[in-house]
Design an enzyme around this catalytic site. Structure first.
Site, PDB file in Angstrom:
ATOM      1  N   LEU A   1       1.065  -0.646   0.087  1.00  0.00           N
ATOM      2  CA  LEU A   1       0.294  -0.406   0.038  1.00  0.00           C
ATOM      3  C   LEU A   1       0.833   1.544   0.017  1.00  0.00           C
ATOM      4  O   LEU A   1       1.460   0.983   0.175  1.00  0.00           O
ATOM      5  CB  LEU A   1      -0.956   0.163   1.372  1.00  0.00           C
ATOM      6  CG  LEU A   1      -1.914  -1.226   1.206  1.00  0.00           C
ATOM      7  CD1 LEU A   1      -2.397  -1.114   3.018  1.00  0.00           C
ATOM      8  CD2 LEU A   1      -2.947  -0.882   0.292  1.00  0.00           C
ATOM      9  N   ASP A   2       0.760   2.356  -0.662  1.00  0.00           N
ATOM     10  CA  ASP A   2       1.196   3.412  -0.784  1.00  0.00           C
ATOM     11  C   ASP A   2       1.006   4.123   1.600  1.00  0.00           C
ATOM     12  O   ASP A   2       0.586   3.275   1.871  1.00  0.00           O
ATOM     13  CB  ASP A   2       0.399   4.910  -1.446  1.00  0.00           C
ATOM     14  CG  ASP A   2      -0.409   4.259  -3.107  1.00  0.00           C
ATOM     15  OD1 ASP A   2       1.171   3.361  -3.117  1.00  0.00           O
ATOM     16  OD2 ASP A   2      -0.742   5.191  -2.989  1.00  0.00           O
ATOM     17  N   ARG A   3       2.267   4.715   1.137  1.00  0.00           N
ATOM     18  CA  ARG A   3       3.145   4.928   2.695  1.00  0.00           C
ATOM     19  C   ARG A   3       0.904   5.777   3.147  1.00  0.00           C
ATOM     20  O   ARG A   3       1.341   5.282   5.134  1.00  0.00           O
ATOM     21  CB  ARG A   3       3.491   6.234   2.435  1.00  0.00           C
ATOM     22  CG  ARG A   3       4.240   6.540   3.961  1.00  0.00           C
ATOM     23  CD  ARG A   3       5.361   7.547   4.069  1.00  0.00           C
ATOM     24  NE  ARG A   3       4.929   8.712   3.600  1.00  0.00           N
ATOM     25  CZ  ARG A   3       4.693   9.712   3.763  1.00  0.00           C
ATOM     26  NH1 ARG A   3       4.711  10.390   5.192  1.00  0.00           N
ATOM     27  NH2 ARG A   3       4.656  10.585   3.280  1.00  0.00           N
TER      28      ARG A   3
ATOM     29  N   ARG B   1      -6.545   5.768  -6.829  1.00  0.00           N
ATOM     30  CA  ARG B   1      -6.272   7.698  -6.703  1.00  0.00           C
ATOM     31  C   ARG B   1      -6.391   8.103  -8.563  1.00  0.00           C
ATOM     32  O   ARG B   1      -6.966   9.607  -8.435  1.00  0.00           O
ATOM     33  CB  ARG B   1      -4.613   7.851  -6.275  1.00  0.00           C
ATOM     34  CG  ARG B   1      -4.779   7.243  -5.070  1.00  0.00           C
ATOM     35  CD  ARG B   1      -3.276   7.607  -4.219  1.00  0.00           C
ATOM     36  NE  ARG B   1      -2.705   8.710  -3.758  1.00  0.00           N
ATOM     37  CZ  ARG B   1      -1.497   9.081  -3.289  1.00  0.00           C
ATOM     38  NH1 ARG B   1      -1.186   8.072  -3.460  1.00  0.00           N
ATOM     39  NH2 ARG B   1      -1.448  10.041  -3.438  1.00  0.00           N
TER      40      ARG B   1
ATOM     41  N   THR C   1      -1.678   5.013   2.478  1.00  0.00           N
ATOM     42  CA  THR C   1      -2.765   4.582   2.766  1.00  0.00           C
ATOM     43  C   THR C   1      -2.958   3.591   3.675  1.00  0.00           C
ATOM     44  O   THR C   1      -2.160   2.610   3.818  1.00  0.00           O
ATOM     45  CB  THR C   1      -3.073   3.592   1.129  1.00  0.00           C
ATOM     46  OG1 THR C   1      -3.007   4.693  -0.232  1.00  0.00           O
ATOM     47  CG2 THR C   1      -4.169   2.852   1.278  1.00  0.00           C
TER      48      THR C   1
END
Length: 294
Positions: free
Chosen positions: A133-135, A233, A137
């Site tokens: 996951l993105d930082r 996103r 998220t």
């Protein structure tokens, strides 16, 4: 570690064919052969080309996996949602990177898992992260606890067989209660981090359902049918509905949340080791609960 199967074939078949049918990869078979593992038939060591006639018990013994010294352990907390011999599923908080980068070398989720493995004195200390996951998220991240389990997940990811569900809060009002976003995604020409819709990008498919309509924003449940970087996103921003708090893609800010409003809330995949679907849920974090009003 030991993995056992019964040969149910009615015609002569090689041991390696039985192993391949159960998801063993050629690379794993090489590790077993050259790094201290073993292949057994009815308890007797054999070569992978041994011919079987039916009814035999085939056992694969894998060597211990020594942890990578370049990944340092962390004692920071780990929110475990599920764990068994083969998989570890954790709830990642927002603000924590999934894996080290040069700006964040030792404070990532992978570092925390390495520290947890050491504290538990596990024989296998290699950190196999299979979903990321993105930082900023939050939500579910899946780790395989050994090479074999990792290869099983890789195969499911390539076949788009894993079910990942997110909750997102997007700006504006979506017209349709259910929809698809189907545009190719690639790296933006002017940024190492940012992604964009481009004809030369990789095919990307996102499905969504409206959960709740609020003034100037919409809560949606989202399923990823592909797994591109920043896919949710990018798709919603391209549709004119960037996520609340997503400054990178032009999302409006809110005093109730200081990051993009995105949470991985459900993960489902077939676990051949328990011969059943494994489904995990992660509760919504407080900032998203505040944003959508409970």
């Amino acid at each position: 570690m030991r993995f056992m199967w019964t040969n149910t074939a009615t015609e002569p078949i090689k041991v390696k064919t039985v192993l391949f049918e159960h998801g063993v990869t050629r690379s794993l078979l090489k590790k077993v052969k050259f790094h201290g593992g073993a292949i057994l038939v009815n308890g007797r060591a054999v070569l992978a080309i041994q011919l079987l006639t039916g009814g035999e018990t085939v056992t694969m013994v894998t060597p211990d996996e020594i942890g990578n010294d370049h990944l340092g352990p962390s004692t920071l907390p780990l929110n475990i949602l599920y764990e068994d011999r083969d998989y570890l599923i954790v709830n990642k908080p927002a603000g924590v990177a999934s894996v080290p980068a040069h700006r964040l070398p030792n404070n990532t989720l992978a570092n925390r898992v390495k520290g947890y493995y050491q504290a538990q004195h596990y024989d296998n200390e290699v950190v196999h992260i299979t979903t990321r996951l993105d930082r900023d998220t939050s939500g579910i991240v899946l780790f395989a606890k050994h090479h074999f389990a990792h290869s099983i997940i890789d195969r499911q990811l390539k076949a788009h067989a894993m079910r990942k569900m997110y909750l997102a809060v997007v700006s504006g009002s979506l017209v349709a209660d259910h929809g698809w976003l189907d545009q190719p995604i690639g790296r933006a020409a002017d940024s190492f981090i940012k992604r964009t819709i481009t004809p030369t990008g990789r095919a990307s498919l996102t499905e969504y359902w409206v959960v709740k309509r609020l003034p100037e924003m919409t809560v949606v449940r989202v399923r990823l049918h592909t797994g591109r970087t920043h896919q949710i996103r990018v798709h919603f921003a391209h549709a004119g509905h960037p996520l609340i708090g997503d400054e990178l893609y032009g999302g409006p800010t809110s005093p109730l949340i200081d990051r993009q409003a995105l949470h991985c809330m459900q993960l489902q995949f077939y676990d051949p080791f328990i011969e059943a679907d494994l489904t995990t849920f992660a509760p919504l974090p407080p900032d998203i609960v505040r944003l959508i009003g409970g």
